[in-house]
Structures are given as structure tokens and as C-alpha cells.
Design a protein around this motif. Structure first.
Motif, PDB file in Angstrom:
ATOM      1  N   ASP A  62     -33.573   7.242   4.125  1.00  0.00           N
ATOM      2  CA  ASP A  62     -32.796   7.586   2.829  1.00  0.00           C
ATOM      3  C   ASP A  62     -33.621   8.072   2.094  1.00  0.00           C
ATOM      4  O   ASP A  62     -34.703   7.264   1.679  1.00  0.00           O
ATOM      5  CB  ASP A  62     -31.647   6.679   2.351  1.00  0.00           C
ATOM      6  N   ALA A  63     -33.407   9.089   1.116  1.00  0.00           N
ATOM      7  CA  ALA A  63     -34.178   9.688   0.087  1.00  0.00           C
ATOM      8  C   ALA A  63     -33.668   8.957  -1.164  1.00  0.00           C
ATOM      9  O   ALA A  63     -32.506   8.622  -1.314  1.00  0.00           O
ATOM     10  CB  ALA A  63     -34.107  11.070   0.074  1.00  0.00           C
ATOM     11  N   ALA A  64     -34.504   8.499  -1.871  1.00  0.00           N
ATOM     12  CA  ALA A  64     -34.397   7.941  -3.317  1.00  0.00           C
ATOM     13  C   ALA A  64     -35.360   8.643  -4.268  1.00  0.00           C
ATOM     14  O   ALA A  64     -36.312   7.928  -4.307  1.00  0.00           O
ATOM     15  CB  ALA A  64     -34.234   6.433  -3.435  1.00  0.00           C
ATOM     16  N   GLY A  65     -34.798   9.553  -4.986  1.00  0.00           N
ATOM     17  CA  GLY A  65     -35.661  10.061  -5.926  1.00  0.00           C
ATOM     18  C   GLY A  65     -37.020  10.893  -5.079  1.00  0.00           C
ATOM     19  O   GLY A  65     -36.959  11.563  -4.103  1.00  0.00           O
TER      20      GLY A  65
ATOM     21  N   THR B 182     -42.661  16.752  -4.073  1.00  0.00           N
ATOM     22  CA  THR B 182     -41.275  16.862  -3.648  1.00  0.00           C
ATOM     23  C   THR B 182     -40.797  16.248  -2.537  1.00  0.00           C
ATOM     24  O   THR B 182     -41.784  16.324  -1.805  1.00  0.00           O
ATOM     25  CB  THR B 182     -40.755  18.128  -3.799  1.00  0.00           C
ATOM     26  N   LEU B 183     -39.747  15.698  -2.316  1.00  0.00           N
ATOM     27  CA  LEU B 183     -39.321  14.937  -1.187  1.00  0.00           C
ATOM     28  C   LEU B 183     -38.031  15.974  -0.522  1.00  0.00           C
ATOM     29  O   LEU B 183     -36.977  16.152  -1.164  1.00  0.00           O
ATOM     30  CB  LEU B 183     -38.931  13.596  -1.251  1.00  0.00           C
ATOM     31  N   ARG B 184     -38.084  16.256   0.684  1.00  0.00           N
ATOM     32  CA  ARG B 184     -37.060  17.032   1.408  1.00  0.00           C
ATOM     33  C   ARG B 184     -36.919  16.516   2.798  1.00  0.00           C
ATOM     34  O   ARG B 184     -37.581  16.160   3.518  1.00  0.00           O
ATOM     35  CB  ARG B 184     -36.909  18.378   1.464  1.00  0.00           C
ATOM     36  N   MET B 185     -35.488  16.309   2.906  1.00  0.00           N
ATOM     37  CA  MET B 185     -35.302  15.843   4.497  1.00  0.00           C
ATOM     38  C   MET B 185     -34.784  16.844   5.333  1.00  0.00           C
ATOM     39  O   MET B 185     -33.919  17.836   4.893  1.00  0.00           O
ATOM     40  CB  MET B 185     -33.983  14.831   4.329  1.00  0.00           C
ATOM     41  N   VAL B 186     -35.780  17.015   6.418  1.00  0.00           N
ATOM     42  CA  VAL B 186     -35.489  18.118   7.317  1.00  0.00           C
ATOM     43  C   VAL B 186     -34.986  17.429   8.908  1.00  0.00           C
ATOM     44  O   VAL B 186     -35.901  16.548   9.182  1.00  0.00           O
ATOM     45  CB  VAL B 186     -36.772  19.031   7.552  1.00  0.00           C
TER      46      VAL B 186
ATOM     47  N   ALA C  88     -35.641   2.634   4.159  1.00  0.00           N
ATOM     48  CA  ALA C  88     -35.152   2.485   5.193  1.00  0.00           C
ATOM     49  C   ALA C  88     -34.646   0.839   5.349  1.00  0.00           C
ATOM     50  O   ALA C  88     -35.646  -0.016   4.777  1.00  0.00           O
ATOM     51  CB  ALA C  88     -35.804   2.720   6.510  1.00  0.00           C
ATOM     52  N   ASP C  89     -33.329   0.329   5.615  1.00  0.00           N
ATOM     53  CA  ASP C  89     -33.047  -0.791   5.773  1.00  0.00           C
ATOM     54  C   ASP C  89     -32.406  -1.144   7.104  1.00  0.00           C
ATOM     55  O   ASP C  89     -31.582  -0.322   7.487  1.00  0.00           O
ATOM     56  CB  ASP C  89     -31.971  -1.296   4.884  1.00  0.00           C
ATOM     57  N   PHE C  90     -32.927  -1.975   7.680  1.00  0.00           N
ATOM     58  CA  PHE C  90     -32.577  -2.114   9.225  1.00  0.00           C
ATOM     59  C   PHE C  90     -32.735  -3.429   9.759  1.00  0.00           C
ATOM     60  O   PHE C  90     -33.592  -4.472   9.301  1.00  0.00           O
ATOM     61  CB  PHE C  90     -33.300  -1.212  10.109  1.00  0.00           C
ATOM     62  N   LYS C  91     -32.045  -3.656  10.864  1.00  0.00           N
ATOM     63  CA  LYS C  91     -32.203  -5.275  11.486  1.00  0.00           C
ATOM     64  C   LYS C  91     -32.580  -5.090  12.932  1.00  0.00           C
ATOM     65  O   LYS C  91     -31.774  -4.392  13.626  1.00  0.00           O
ATOM     66  CB  LYS C  91     -30.794  -5.889  11.053  1.00  0.00           C
ATOM     67  N   LEU C  92     -33.334  -5.955  13.235  1.00  0.00           N
ATOM     68  CA  LEU C  92     -33.884  -5.956  14.682  1.00  0.00           C
ATOM     69  C   LEU C  92     -33.365  -7.275  15.326  1.00  0.00           C
ATOM     70  O   LEU C  92     -33.777  -8.357  14.655  1.00  0.00           O
ATOM     71  CB  LEU C  92     -35.309  -5.702  14.712  1.00  0.00           C
ATOM     72  N   SER C  93     -33.033  -7.150  16.437  1.00  0.00           N
ATOM     73  CA  SER C  93     -32.732  -8.603  17.214  1.00  0.00           C
ATOM     74  C   SER C  93     -34.099  -8.619  18.471  1.00  0.00           C
ATOM     75  O   SER C  93     -34.726  -7.781  18.781  1.00  0.00           O
ATOM     76  CB  SER C  93     -31.634  -8.463  17.913  1.00  0.00           C
ATOM     77  N   GLU C  94     -34.124  -9.954  18.835  1.00  0.00           N
ATOM     78  CA  GLU C  94     -35.034 -10.072  19.744  1.00  0.00           C
ATOM     79  C   GLU C  94     -35.353  -9.083  20.977  1.00  0.00           C
ATOM     80  O   GLU C  94     -34.160  -8.640  21.638  1.00  0.00           O
ATOM     81  CB  GLU C  94     -34.802 -11.239  20.525  1.00  0.00           C
TER      82      GLU C  94
ATOM     83  N   ALA D 110     -38.634  13.085   6.873  1.00  0.00           N
ATOM     84  CA  ALA D 110     -38.866  13.186   5.199  1.00  0.00           C
ATOM     85  C   ALA D 110     -40.205  13.944   4.984  1.00  0.00           C
ATOM     86  O   ALA D 110     -41.383  13.232   5.631  1.00  0.00           O
ATOM     87  CB  ALA D 110     -38.789  11.797   4.865  1.00  0.00           C
ATOM     88  N   VAL D 111     -40.075  15.065   4.468  1.00  0.00           N
ATOM     89  CA  VAL D 111     -41.387  15.752   4.208  1.00  0.00           C
ATOM     90  C   VAL D 111     -41.827  15.651   2.545  1.00  0.00           C
ATOM     91  O   VAL D 111     -41.017  15.991   1.629  1.00  0.00           O
ATOM     92  CB  VAL D 111     -41.207  17.210   4.573  1.00  0.00           C
ATOM     93  N   PHE D 112     -42.863  15.055   2.482  1.00  0.00           N
ATOM     94  CA  PHE D 112     -43.334  14.989   0.978  1.00  0.00           C
ATOM     95  C   PHE D 112     -44.366  15.961   0.820  1.00  0.00           C
ATOM     96  O   PHE D 112     -45.324  16.122   1.684  1.00  0.00           O
ATOM     97  CB  PHE D 112     -44.334  13.848   0.878  1.00  0.00           C
ATOM     98  N   GLU D 113     -44.264  16.947  -0.304  1.00  0.00           N
ATOM     99  CA  GLU D 113     -44.916  18.038  -0.486  1.00  0.00           C
ATOM    100  C   GLU D 113     -45.607  18.116  -1.798  1.00  0.00           C
ATOM    101  O   GLU D 113     -44.906  17.996  -2.919  1.00  0.00           O
ATOM    102  CB  GLU D 113     -44.140  19.463  -0.130  1.00  0.00           C
TER     103      GLU D 113
END
Length: 610
Positions: free
Chosen positions: A172-175, A146-150, A180-186, A154-157
Motif C-alpha cells: 500500500d502507498a501511504a504518502g 514521488t511514489l507511484r504504484m505500477v 505492507a502488513d501480513f501474517k505468515l504461518s509455519e 512501488a516505484v520511487f522516483e
């Protein structure tokens, strides 16, 4: 070693080639990181624990940890100099980013049970979007979770194992997976940390400052360890990479050294030669001690000798039947082999096996490897104890009684027992090294008996292991098949490296088993081994060949063969067990046996070149 991968392009059936991986670890387990940024092999919390990520064996069901630029990118991988910290760089149209992968070394503290895996993402030029997907599949993909967000964790059990994933960017949990989607600058960075969690180890975030501190501490650990190396020869980069790899394959709690950290990576794509190597082979580990002692790493030799004393030697100076050829990293002897039918195998190569039935084979050569390692330890590290000497005597007495038995041999054939020359050779080594120890230190021993059996084995090999028609020493008695294992004859000091019989054998091996410096261990069509299919050249045999050439005085030929062999390493200087006819790496990866043979070949070639 600073190397590049091509473009991270997948191989057949969408699998990243075996060679397109680097290795990180914490001296308890390891993870394979692909040149595309995906961790597709990881067993938590030990080398031989059930996998969490195993997409290298089944890209759909195995589970993985993806972390990469989310736009088209070229990739390059290298190790942070003199460490086992792996860097994967992404080159995009809009900038350059990198992922720093490492597992902190935490000693015996409670933090060791966290088995932390850190993935640190940096943008070094421009701006880059990244995508992460963490998809564990517990127990080789058989155990639901299972996956739960605490809060931000993200805790996978699952029933037997729980993992906590923290990140400095939003998850984000998806099933059953976390994204995670993110953008980094220099100049910006993000951190992902995956921990084993439970009653005694609570989820804990890994902020950027802590990740920086653990990065620096991990770099310092590896550099401090490597600084003990005494090697100053021509191939320092490759030798030190091999040493660092051997250290990664060491299980710190017991001193055990695994043959390889993977299972069932195919020796032939699509074939059945797929085995679990996540155990301690007496033969492999003993040779590892030799290589590490050559470089000056006596601490590892101490640890392995402790493992030998506790788990392998009979104890009380009493023989108790043949030694088992392999052991679990904790010293256990029960390693039942079974097939995981739900996994398709790397590039469709089935079966996928865990456990290893070869543990029940009789392999007499391990006595020579084991006692030779004790001899070297006694000579180069510190004198063995009286109790250890009693164990050595018990082992030698057993060899004196049983050396003539047929066995399965060094290559663990499954085609029936035979009278293998290599097994006889290493029985000779076992007795001969024990006699040396007894003479040098004045230790009590039945020298008259030992010498008699040693000489009988010598004469048996010279008479029945020699083929007048082939003008060569052969694989086993009553046949004329060649075997690269006989390359150990001059290396073990059984025969002079310039003896006419040996030089004739070396020529025969060159003609029959060598292909552009690469060496096949034997021809399975001429010597059936009970398995279907062909195999590649054996990398350890190729390095043995180099060393045999050196000792025979063919130094320039040896140097060329060695340099050619180096071109078959992957972009990080790592070797799998075999190399295919097209130059692909095959078999479990990376293999300890190959890297220790590289160290030995480099050491002796350096010495010959002056």
C-alpha cells in the motif's frame, strides 16, 4: 560468527547503537541492517553515492526500510555460515520468524546495474504478523521524490535515482512511503526486492522461487570465495569474518577497498569527530592487501595493484609531487568536504560530513605503506612489471628528497604539521623495501643513494625520536608525547622486538596508553590535534599491541590481550573504529583497518603459540 543482540533496544535519543548492526553487500555498495530488522544505511549504487536510507544519521529525515514482527519480539542476528548473508530472527509468544537479507553478486552483467537488495521473510514456527515500511529519502534526504504504484511494483522516483520495490505480499502507498502488513504461518514466506531501475533496467518482480535461487547462488558465491583461505589457526571464525568483511568493502569495478562504508558515525557521542570514510585510503588499502595475501587471496591483491597502477603511482617513472592520501573508489582525486546541516547526526552528533578535506593533507607515511604492499605483492603473488618498478623508483626518489618535511601524520591531525616519528619510520620502510626488491631481483636502482638516505632516517629516528626522560620513542620530534603508532616499529622490522629501547617503549605505552588491553592512539590533551573532545581507544592499535607483545616474547600476555579484544566485537564479530570507556563501539562501522589488524595479530599469535 553466530552471535546475539540484546533485544534490539534503542540507545540514546531512540537510535539503535552502532554495534547493533550487520552488513550485507554486492561488492559495489553495502547496507547496514539493525538487529531490529531495519535497514538504516544504504547508498545506491556505490559506497560513496548519496544515501537512500540514512536513519542511522537522522532517524526522522534519513529514511529507512523497516521489516519486523509487528508484535513484541526478542531478536538475534547471525550470518549464514561462511557467508555475508545476514539472518535476523524474531522470537514472539506465538512463534519464530526470520528475515534473510542479502545482495546478489552478479559480476559485470547488466543485472549488476540493478543493485538488487533482497529481504526474504520466513515463519519457521507458529504464526507471526509482520509489518514492512519502505521510506527512501534520496540524496541524504535533500532530494524530493514521488511514489507511484505500477501493477504490483512501488516505484520511487527522484531526479537522479529511481527504485522499484516488488513484493509477494500486497503493498500500500501511504504518502511517499510503501507499507505492507501480513501474517505468515509455519513454512510460509514473503519476499521483498528493492532494485535500482531506469531506462536500461526495468522493474522486475522477485517471486519466491527466484529469491530461493538467488539466496542459494549468493551463499555459494561467498563459500566458494572463502574456501581459498589458507588460515587454519585457533581463531578461524573471527579471522574469516574479518576476511569476509574486507571483501564486502571492496569495490569490484576498480579493485578499490574503502576504509569503512559509512560517514560521520561519531568517534565521541555528541562530539565533532565525525568523518566520511567511504574512500580509498592508500594506507588502509595497502595494509588490506597484506592481510589478504596472508590468507591467500591473491585475486584481491591483483585488483588493488591494478588500481594503484592506474590511479595512485605517478606513471612514466616520473615523480609529480606528493601522493594524495585518499582517492574515490573510481580513482578520482576531488573529494570536497561539506556539512549536511539538515541531519542531526547519530545520537545528535554533529556535524554530518560528506567528502573529506584530509585528502589535501601531506602524510608521508603512505609511501611506506604503499611500497610495502608492492614489495609483498612482488614476493608472495607475482613479480611486478618493469613499468611498475619505474614507478616505485620515482616514489622512492621523491621520498629521498622530502622525507624530512613536517606533515599531518597517520592520525590526520588538524592542529598543524609536525615531525612525526611514524612518518619518518614509514619513509624508512619505503626505501628499505625498495632496496630489498632491487637486490632480490637485480633491478636497476640508485642503491648507493637510497642506502644513504635510509641510514640517515634511521639515525634521525634513533637520536631525535627517542626521549631519555620518558625512556621511550615518542610521537614527534621536540616533544615527549607517546603515540601508539610507534607500535609499528618492530612490526615493520625497523627495530628488533627485544631491543632494550623498544622494550622500554613498550612498557611506557602500556603504562600511559593501555587500558585493560585497549589502546588509546595518543592523549589529545597532551598533544592537541585541533579538535575538541576526547575519543575512545583505537581498535587497530589494540591489535598492534597484541602483535608487539608477541614479537617481544610476551606471548601469554599477548594471548590474553587478544582474547579480551575479541570480547569487544559486536554480536557478529564486527568492529567500529573505536571503543568507548564503557565498551560501546564508536566511529565508522565496520572499519577495514581494524579487521586487517585482527588478521595479522591472529596470524602471528598462532605462529608463536605453535
Amino acid at each position: 560468527m553466530d552471535g546475539t543482540s540484546s533485544d534490539g533496544a534503542p540507545g540514546r535519543r531512540g537510535y539503535l547503537p552502532i554495534s547493533e548492526h550487520g552488513l550485507i553487500g554486492d561488492l559495489r555498495s553495502v547496507a547496514l541492517v539493525g538487529s531490529n530488522g531495519t535497514i538504516d544505511w544504504y547508498c545506491c549504487s556505490a559506497f560513496d553515492a548519496p544515501s537512500v536510507f540514512a536513519s542511522i544519521l537522522d532517524k526522522e529525515r534519513g529514511g529507512c526500510f523497516e521489516l519486523a514482527a509487528s508484535v513484541p519480539a526478542r531478536t538475534k542476528q547471525f550470518y549464514f555460515p561462511d557467508t555475508n548473508v545476514l539472518i535476523t530472527r524474531f522470537f514472539t509468544e506465538d512463534g519464530v520468524g526470520e528475515v534473510q537479507d542479502f545482495m546478489p553478486i552478479t559480476g559485470e552483467s547488466a543485472e549488476a546495474e540493478r543493485h538488487r537488495l533482497i529481504r526474504r521473510v520466513l515463519c519457521v514456527r507458529g504464526a507471526i504478523p509482520f509489518h514492512a515500511r519502505v521510506a527512501p529519502r534520496f540524496d541524504y534526504g535533500t532530494q524530493p521524490h514521488t511514489l507511484r504504484m505500477v501493477s504490483d511494483v512501488a516505484v520511487f522516483e527522484s531526479a537522479d535515482l529511481s527504485l522499484g520495490l516488488t513484493s509477494t505480499v500486497h503493498l500500500d502507498a501511504a504518502g511517499l512511503d510503501a507499507h505492507a502488513d501480513f501474517k505468515l504461518s509455519e513454512g510460509e514466506s514473503a519476499v521483498f526486492a528493492l532494485d535500482q531501475v531506469g531506462d536500461d533496467v526495468a522493474p522486475r518482480c522477485c517471486p519466491s522461487q527466484e529469491a530461493e535461487q538467488q539466496f542459494s547462488a549468493t551463499v555459494a558465491y561467498w563459500r566458494r570465495w572463502l574456501s581459498a583461505s589458507k588460515y587454519r589457526g585457533r581463531w578461524r571464525e573471527m579471522v574469516h569474518r574479518s576476511a569476509l568483511t574486507l571483501k564486502l568493502l571492496t569495490y569490484a569495478p576498480t579493485g578499490a577497498i574503502v576504509a569503512a562504508p559509512t560517514t560521520s558515525l561519531p568517534e565521541q557521542f555528541g562530539g565533532e569527530r565525525n568523518w566520511d570514510y567511504r574512500y580509498v585510503w592508500v594506507r588502509d588499502a595497502a595494509f588490506c592487501v597484506y592481510a589478504l595475501l596472508r590468507l591467500g587471496f591473491t585475486g584481491e591483491a591483483d585488483a588493488f595493484m591494478k588500481f594503484v597502477t592506474q590511479h595512485i603511482t605517478p606513471g612514466d617513472g616520473k615523480p609529480s609531487g606528493p601522493l594524495q592520501i585518499m582517492y574515490g573508489i573510481d580513482g578520482r582525486t576531488d573529494l570536497p568536504e561539506r556539512e549536511l546541516d539538515h541531519l542531526e547526526g547519530h545520537e545528535g552528533s554533529t556535524p554530518v560530513r560528506i567528502g573529506n578535506a584530509a585528502a589535501d593533507q601531506l602524510q608521508l607515511d603512505i609511501y611506506g605503506a604503499l611500497i610495502d604492499s608492492v614489495y609483498l605483492y612482488d614476493k608472495w603473488a607475482r613479480p611486478i612489471s618493469s613499468a611498475q618498478w619505474d614507478d616505485v623508483c620515482a616514489l622512492v626518489d621523491w621520498v629521498c628528497e622530502h622525507w624530512h618535511q613536517p606533515d599531518e601524520g597517520i592520525w590526520e591531525t588538524r592542529g598543524g604539521r609536525k615531525s612525526f616519528l611514524y612518518s619518518r619510520l614509514m619513509c624508512w620502510v619505503a626505501i628499505e623495501r625498495a632496496i630489498r626488491m632491487a637486490n632480490r631481483r637485480g633491478l636497476p636502482a640508485d642503491i648507493v643513494r637510497w642506502r644513504g638516505v635510509r641510514d640517515t632516517i634511521y639515525r634521525r629516528i634513533m637520536s631525535q625520536g627517542w626521549s631519555e626522560r620518558r625512556m621511550a620513542f615518542v610521537q614527534h620530534e621536540d616533544d615527549e608525547v607517546l603515540d601508539a603508532a610507534v607500535l609499528m616499529m618492530p612490526l615493520s622490522k625497523f627495530i628488533a622486538p627485544t631491543d632494550p629501547k623498544w622494550l622500554s617503549t613498550l612498557d611506557a605505552l602500556t603504562q600511559d596508553l593501555v587500558s585493560d588491553s585497549l589502546v588509546y592512539r595518543y592523549d589529545p590533551r597532551a598533544s592537541p590535534d585541533g579538535l575538541r573532545g576526547d575519543e575512545g581507544t583505537f581498535s587497530i592499535c589494540s591489535f598492534w599491541y597484541v602483535e608487539a607483545l608477541v614479537r617481544a616474547g610476551r606471548v601469554e600476555e599477548a594471548r590474553l590481550a587478544f582474547e579480551k579484544m575479541l570480547t569487544y566485537a559486536n554480536h557478529l564479530g564486527l568492529y567500529a573504529e573505536e571503543i568507548s570507556h564503557t565498551g560501546q563501539q564508536q566511529g565508522n562501522f565496520p572499519q577495514a583497518f581494524t579487521h586487517l589488524a585482527l588478521i595479522s595479530a591472529a596470524f602471528n599469535l598462532d605462529k608463536a603459540l605453535g
